[in-house]
Design an enzyme around this catalytic site. Structure first.
Site, PDB file in Angstrom:
ATOM      1  N   ASP A   1       0.887  -1.165   0.000  1.00 36.36           N
ATOM      2  CA  ASP A   1       0.000   0.000   0.000  1.00 36.36           C
ATOM      3  C   ASP A   1       0.925   1.215   0.000  1.00 36.36           C
ATOM      4  O   ASP A   1       1.543   1.536   1.024  1.00 36.36           O
ATOM      5  CB  ASP A   1      -0.912  -0.010   1.235  1.00 36.36           C
ATOM      6  CG  ASP A   1      -1.809   1.217   1.263  1.00 36.36           C
ATOM      7  OD1 ASP A   1      -1.697   2.082   0.357  1.00 36.36           O
ATOM      8  OD2 ASP A   1      -2.639   1.317   2.194  1.00 36.36           O
TER       9      ASP A   1
ATOM     10  N   TYR B   1      -8.328  15.822  -9.211  1.00 37.97           N
ATOM     11  CA  TYR B   1      -7.299  14.906  -9.722  1.00 37.97           C
ATOM     12  C   TYR B   1      -6.037  15.696 -10.092  1.00 37.97           C
ATOM     13  O   TYR B   1      -4.933  15.356  -9.657  1.00 37.97           O
ATOM     14  CB  TYR B   1      -7.853  14.153 -10.935  1.00 37.97           C
ATOM     15  CG  TYR B   1      -6.834  13.344 -11.702  1.00 37.97           C
ATOM     16  CD1 TYR B   1      -6.335  12.141 -11.180  1.00 37.97           C
ATOM     17  CD2 TYR B   1      -6.360  13.762 -12.946  1.00 37.97           C
ATOM     18  CE1 TYR B   1      -5.387  11.399 -11.886  1.00 37.97           C
ATOM     19  CE2 TYR B   1      -5.427  13.025 -13.654  1.00 37.97           C
ATOM     20  CZ  TYR B   1      -4.949  11.846 -13.123  1.00 37.97           C
ATOM     21  OH  TYR B   1      -4.019  11.112 -13.826  1.00 37.97           O
TER      22      TYR B   1
HETATM   23  N1  LIG Z   1      -5.101   7.108 -17.620  1.00 32.62           N
HETATM   24  C1  LIG Z   1      -4.792   8.289 -18.145  1.00 32.62           C
HETATM   25  O1  LIG Z   1      -5.428   8.761 -19.123  1.00 32.62           O
HETATM   26  C2  LIG Z   1      -3.651   9.098 -17.574  1.00 32.62           C
HETATM   27  C3  LIG Z   1      -3.381  10.366 -18.116  1.00 32.62           C
HETATM   28  C4  LIG Z   1      -2.317  11.109 -17.608  1.00 32.62           C
HETATM   29  C5  LIG Z   1      -1.526  10.594 -16.579  1.00 32.62           C
HETATM   30  N2  LIG Z   1      -1.812   9.366 -16.065  1.00 32.62           N
HETATM   31  C6  LIG Z   1      -0.969   8.856 -14.959  1.00 32.62           C
HETATM   32  O2  LIG Z   1      -0.291   7.684 -15.422  1.00 32.62           O
HETATM   33  C7  LIG Z   1      -0.122   6.768 -14.330  1.00 32.62           C
HETATM   34  C8  LIG Z   1      -0.673   5.406 -14.720  1.00 32.62           C
HETATM   35  O3  LIG Z   1      -2.062   5.547 -15.033  1.00 32.62           O
HETATM   36  P1  LIG Z   1      -2.977   4.274 -15.420  1.00 32.62           P
HETATM   37  O4  LIG Z   1      -4.156   4.819 -16.140  1.00 32.62           O
HETATM   38  O5  LIG Z   1      -2.130   3.214 -16.031  1.00 32.62           O
HETATM   39  O6  LIG Z   1      -3.443   3.807 -13.967  1.00 32.62           O
HETATM   40  P2  LIG Z   1      -4.398   2.584 -13.575  1.00 32.62           P
HETATM   41  O7  LIG Z   1      -4.681   1.718 -14.753  1.00 32.62           O
HETATM   42  O8  LIG Z   1      -5.538   3.149 -12.797  1.00 32.62           O
HETATM   43  O9  LIG Z   1      -3.449   1.737 -12.596  1.00 32.62           O
HETATM   44  C9  LIG Z   1      -3.057   2.233 -11.364  1.00 32.62           C
HETATM   45  C10 LIG Z   1      -2.592   1.071 -10.520  1.00 32.62           C
HETATM   46  O10 LIG Z   1      -2.220   1.586  -9.233  1.00 32.62           O
HETATM   47  C11 LIG Z   1      -2.758   0.707  -8.230  1.00 32.62           C
HETATM   48  N3  LIG Z   1      -2.931   1.403  -6.957  1.00 32.62           N
HETATM   49  C12 LIG Z   1      -3.842   2.359  -6.656  1.00 32.62           C
HETATM   50  N4  LIG Z   1      -3.733   2.703  -5.359  1.00 32.62           N
HETATM   51  C13 LIG Z   1      -2.717   1.964  -4.844  1.00 32.62           C
HETATM   52  C14 LIG Z   1      -2.140   1.863  -3.542  1.00 32.62           C
HETATM   53  N5  LIG Z   1      -2.571   2.599  -2.518  1.00 32.62           N
HETATM   54  N6  LIG Z   1      -1.106   1.001  -3.363  1.00 32.62           N
HETATM   55  C15 LIG Z   1      -0.670   0.241  -4.389  1.00 32.62           C
HETATM   56  N7  LIG Z   1      -1.176   0.281  -5.630  1.00 32.62           N
HETATM   57  C16 LIG Z   1      -2.203   1.135  -5.850  1.00 32.62           C
HETATM   58  C17 LIG Z   1      -4.099   0.301  -8.824  1.00 32.62           C
HETATM   59  O11 LIG Z   1      -4.645  -0.791  -8.139  1.00 32.62           O
HETATM   60  P3  LIG Z   1      -6.272  -0.939  -8.079  1.00 32.62           P
HETATM   61  O12 LIG Z   1      -6.703  -1.156  -9.499  1.00 32.62           O
HETATM   62  O13 LIG Z   1      -6.473  -2.107  -7.178  1.00 32.62           O
HETATM   63  O14 LIG Z   1      -6.786   0.363  -7.539  1.00 32.62           O
HETATM   64  C18 LIG Z   1      -3.704   0.012 -10.263  1.00 32.62           C
HETATM   65  O15 LIG Z   1      -3.186  -1.288 -10.435  1.00 32.62           O
HETATM   66  C19 LIG Z   1      -0.811   7.429 -13.131  1.00 32.62           C
HETATM   67  O16 LIG Z   1       0.146   8.135 -12.389  1.00 32.62           O
HETATM   68  C20 LIG Z   1      -1.778   8.416 -13.761  1.00 32.62           C
HETATM   69  O17 LIG Z   1      -2.093   9.503 -12.903  1.00 32.62           O
HETATM   70  C21 LIG Z   1      -2.853   8.610 -16.539  1.00 32.62           C
END
Ligand SMILES: NC(=O)c1ccc[n+]([C@@H]2O[C@H](COP(=O)([O-])OP(=O)(O)OC[C@H]3O[C@@H](n4cnc5c(N)ncnc54)[C@H](OP(=O)(O)O)[C@@H]3O)[C@@H](O)[C@H]2O)c1
Length: 291
Positions: free
Chosen positions: A35, A124
């Site tokens: 976590d 966010y």
């Molecule tokens: N998606 C977009 O369009 C976007 C755009 C710009 C920037 N970003 C950034 O890029 C990065 C990756 O994004 P993504 O879309 O690939 O994210 P994602 O698919 O939501 O994956 C995030 C991962 O983090 C895990 N997580 C969340 N809280 C946690 C905790 N307390 N301890 C351990 N693990 C935890 C989640 O587990 P659970 O699924 O169990 O919660 C999930 O496996 C992030 O920093 C995001 O802000 C994303």
């Protein structure tokens, strides 16, 4: 190199694992193992795995849910970044972290540069900016990648939502007054490794090249999926009742990335065509009405 990858089960984390494991020894940790909102768990993970690089791809990424779950959103996107950065600083390990185009307010009419002033207009974006501040305050030994409009093979995203809705209803209405850069997580993972190989440090904007509206992107998705018969209509953001405000224009300029790596990202249209062929070949996707 030994790499500790946090959030490896997420959309980007999944492609980072695929990218880095070719040349590196990657230890993946996600919510079951750690976590990241607990400082002691971050310290222990770094101490026990003794990585030469930590990549944080974990985050609280549901933009609308952040408006109500503010505490959890800040815990994961800001406090946890502090925890990981502290553990990295104490272990003298470089850290890679991801932030967002939503740190900007969207009032610009030219691509944002890394040093342009941030002014998030939703929770966010504010939480991600707070995470950036923690990282910069604690260490210089980091690569902070701001990216945008991600889609990938793992998890739900705009592409999967458009394809699902098109199949279910044959009719779509999509906003045409937000401008950004759709970005494939496979390309972002490759770009991340390039920055690592160049030993880069600091803030970098990385997206696929070019920009469009969500409406344009939906049209491209339908075209690639040979579903152009689906009725697609534009709408205004103001007609859509969403909890979080979105910036109207969040295109990120990439001069720094090009200067650091000598490479440019491929245009978003090509990236999406590549991606669609890849997922179609994996899942035997075919447009409705075909054999
Ligand atoms: N998606 C977009 O369009 C976007 C755009 C710009 C920037 N970003 C950034 O890029 C990065 C990756 O994004 P993504 O879309 O690939 O994210 P994602 O698919 O939501 O994956 C995030 C991962 O983090 C895990 N997580 C969340 N809280 C946690 C905790 N307390 N301890 C351990 N693990 C935890 C989640 O587990 P659970 O699924 O169990 O919660 C999930 O496996 C992030 O920093 C995001 O802000 C994303």
């Amino acid at each position: 190199m030994k790499v500790l990858l946090l959030g490896h089960k997420g959309m980007l984390g999944n492609d980072l694992m695929a990218q880095f494991r070719h040349r590196h020894d990657v230890i993946g940790m996600d919510r079951e193992e750690i976590d990241i909102t607990r400082a002691s768990e971050c310290r222990r993970a770094v101490a026990e795995t003794e990585p030469q690089l930590v990549i944080n791809a974990a985050g609280y990424t549901n933009v609308d849910a952040c408006e109500t779950a503010k505490e959890e959103c800040f815990a994961v996107n800001a406090e946890a970044v502090k925890n990981i950065a502290q553990a990295c600083r104490d272990g003298n390990v470089p850290m890679i972290h991801y932030s967002t185009d939503y740190v900007f307010d969207g009032n610009a009419n030219h691509p944002y540069a890394e040093e342009d002033p941030c002014n998030p207009i939703n929770t966010y974006g504010a939480s991600k900016l707070a995470g950036e501040h923690h990282l910069k305050r604690l260490t210089d030994n980091f690569i902070l990648i701001r990216t945008a409009w991600l889609y990938g093979a793992k998890g739900k995203n705009f592409v999967s939502a458009i394809l699902d809705r098109a199949r279910e209803t044959g009719k779509l209405t999509v906003v045409d007054d937000q401008m950004g850069s759709p970005t494939c997580t496979r390309d972002l993972a490759a770009a991340t490794e390039l920055l690592v190989d160049k030993n880069a440090r600091g803030i970098f904007h990385v997206t696929n090249r070019g920009c469009c509206t969500w409406y344009d992107f939906a049209r491209k998705i339908l075209k690639e999926a040979r579903m152009e018969q689906v009725e697609l209509s534009p709408m205004k953001t103001s007609e859509l009742q969403r909890a979080a405000r979105r910036p109207a224009y969040s295109v990120l300029g990439m001069h720094k990335f090009v200067a650091a790596t000598g490479k440019t990202m491929q245009p978003w249209q090509l990236a999406f065509s590549d991606y669609y062929s890849f997922i179609a070949s994996r899942t035997c996707l075919s447009p409705p009405g075909t054999a």
